[in-house]
Design a protein around this motif. Structure first.
Motif: not given
Ligand code: SF4
Length: 185
Positions: A154-177
């Protein structure tokens, strides 16, 4: 063991709100890798597994955890520690997705134990087609735990590729494909 970061809620690398765990160390050195800073096992990222579990419980005791996504680096570079960690995580959620640059045929039964979903194979920049979960089309999604099949289908059939950004102690981290030109910014 060497773990660079733990993030929550990761919502772009598997169904639901997940705890993402980034291991350090990777020998594959794929061209275009979006996390080359995690190829080395830096001492600053050394952590005892019990301390890691304390951090994970600090999240899971007060939040909904729909699953874990374990990436890096290549978690299989620390196979023994990974197996120990998975046996503990299983008590929090039985949805554990693991990325590796190795192919499933190179791994043994013990290494695969407790992995619900394995995404295998090296990243190939020229085969990056902006797919959900897979960095490049040569990588395969193995749903090893039958109980997870409907959920992932269901997840693979309904969702699309997205990016998520986090602010961490190590700086900005961009998560996803990320798209192939991500590292050229
Ligand atoms: S296996 Fe993953 S972390 Fe390792 S070099 Fe390839 S893309 Fe990067």
């Amino acid at each position: 063991m060497y773990v660079a970061r733990i993030l929550y809620p990761v919502e772009v690398l598997g169904p639901g709100k997940r705890i993402g765990i980034w291991f350090c160390g990777c020998k594959h050195k794929c061209k275009g890798c979006s996390n080359p800073e995690l190829w080395q096992k830096h001492e600053k990222y050394k952590i005892d597994i019990n301390d890691l579990m304390i951090l994970i419980h600090q999240i899971s005791d007060t939040n909904t955890v729909d699953g874990f996504t374990i990436t890096g680096g290549d978690p299989m570079e620390q196979s023994d520690k990974l197996m120990e960690l998975l046996s503990k995580l299983k008590h929090i959620s039985d949805d554990i997705l693991v990325y590796t640059g190795y192919e499933i045929e190179e791994l043994n039964e013990n290494q695969l134990k407790n992995i619900s979903v394995l995404i295998d194979g090296k990243y190939k920049d020229e085969l990056n087609n902006n797919s959900i979960l897979r960095g490049s089309s040569n990588q395969r999604i193995h749903v090893l735990d039958k109980k997870q099949r409907n959920k992932y289908e269901a997840y693979l059939n309904t969702e699309s590729n997205k990016i998520q950004n986090f602010n961490t102690n190590d700086g900005f981290v961009s998560v996803g494909i990320h798209k192939p030109d991500f590292m050229k910014w």
